[in-house]
Design an enzyme around this catalytic site. Structure first.
Site, PDB file in Angstrom:
ATOM      1  CG  ASP A   1      -0.419  -0.288   2.492  1.00  0.00           C
ATOM      2  OD1 ASP A   1       0.791  -0.562   2.550  1.00  0.00           O
ATOM      3  OD2 ASP A   1      -1.162  -0.245   3.486  1.00  0.00           O
TER       4      ASP A   1
ATOM      5  CD  GLU B   1      11.076  -1.690  10.607  1.00  0.00           C
ATOM      6  OE1 GLU B   1      11.154  -1.851  11.846  1.00  0.00           O
ATOM      7  OE2 GLU B   1      10.021  -1.392  10.017  1.00  0.00           O
TER       8      GLU B   1
END
Ligand SMILES: *[C@@H]1O[C@H](CO)[C@@H](O)[C@H](O)[C@H]1NC(C)=O
Length: 321
Positions: free
Chosen positions: A182, A267
């Protein structure tokens, strides 16, 4: 191999650092990059041209559906939009990891029609990690199994359910980027990341409650991060804000995402295996340009649909949306 014969002809099309594929970049892309000279250091224009032809391998994962078994209504729209963005990028290999036990016809059909070089993988998010209805997205890390499956495939773990079955041969120059379906991507971003030697970084717009988040750069080096939330995380970066050189990922076989990582540390769980924060490579004009935005697709309201369905007059289920 089929690809090998084509390599030299495609290579001849690289001019001024920009490679165009036959048919204006629409045809299937090469499974392998051009063979590059062994020399370690190259300078200026020559290095630039070589870097630019290296392959991009964005691993794209889908968001887990809110309820098991119910794909998100906007899935196809998002994948069409993403695949058409990726169609603008020369020499790209799309690894799409579906959050499903096995590939669905919707995604398989979309990949086949995309004209892109792709590999289709599928892995279902374990129930315990699934978002519950109404739970905010940040409660648990999303897409962990899917991203790790893509890494595993790149390392020769197999499991492709569609498209190119074999991972790039050892020594392939490539860059891996974890793209969400998205976000909004400028085509320029993909040219920036082609230069990646280890881990490259850049700002991400509209994320973390800020106009943008991203590395702070001084004299061409990353010296810190502009972020409002937990700035002391080892790598306060968004998933969309970095790319990793494929040879580095292959050289560190234990580097993967940790599903148990605390909020905001997903991350870091990968990157701490791969790079020292001071060695991050700033891109996008020393991290002064925003080339990717953390946009969200609004959940469509289905009130009228439900009403018509109750009256037996719902939209034709045979029409794929
Ligand atoms: C980034 O900063 C370095 C050091 O100040 C400079 O040499 C370089 O030209 C800058 N790069 C870009 C693309 O602006």
């Amino acid at each position: 191999r089929r690809a090998r014969g084509r390599r030299s002809t495609r290579r001849g099309r690289c001019r001024g650092g920009v490679c165009r594929l036959a048919g204006g970049g629409r045809g299937p892309l090469l499974p392998a990059g051009p063979r590059l000279p062994r020399r370690r250091r190259r300078y200026g224009h020559e290095a630039e041209a070589e870097e630019r032809v290296s392959r991009l391998l964005p691993g794209v994962d889908r968001r887990p559906p809110l309820r098991a078994g119910a794909a998100r209504l906007v899935q196809k729209a998002e994948l069409v939009r993403l695949s058409q963005t990726l169609s603008l990028v020369p020499r790209l290999h799309w690894l799409l990891v579906e959050d499903a036990e096995s590939p669905t016809p919707l995604v398989s059909g979309l990949l086949a029609a995309s004209g892109l070089l792709f590999t289709h993988l599928a892995v279902l998010t374990p129930k315990a990690q699934r978002l519950r209805e109404g739970e905010p997205g940040w409660v648990r890390p999303r897409g962990v199994e899917q991203r790790n499956r893509a890494l595993d495939w790149l390392r020769g773990g197999g499991g492709a359910v569609g498209g190119e079955k074999d991972p790039p041969p050892p020594g392939t120059r490539g860059v891996v980027y974890f793209a969400d379906d998205d976000n909004t991507y400028s085509r320029e971003l993909f040219e920036e990341m082609r230069w990646t030697r280890g881990v490259s970084v850049w700002p991400v717009g509209l994320v973390g409650g800020l106009r943008f988040e991203g590395p702070r750069v001084q004299d061409g080096r990353v010296v810190g991060f502009h972020t409002a939330w937990e700035p002391n995380r080892p790598f306060p970066l968004d998933m969309a804000g970095f790319a990793v050189a494929l040879p580095l990922l292959l050289a560190k076989p234990n580097a993967q995402f940790d599903a148990a990582a605390p909020r905001g540390h997903l991350e870091s769980s990968l990157l701490s295996h791969l790079v020292d924060p001071k060695d991050l490579e700033p891109r996008a004009a020393n991290c002064t340009r925003v080339l990717v935005w953390h946009t969200r697709t609004e959940k469509p309201k289905m009130k009228q649909e439900e009403q018509l369905q109750r009256q037996g007059r719902g939209s034709d289920p045979a029409v794929e949306v």
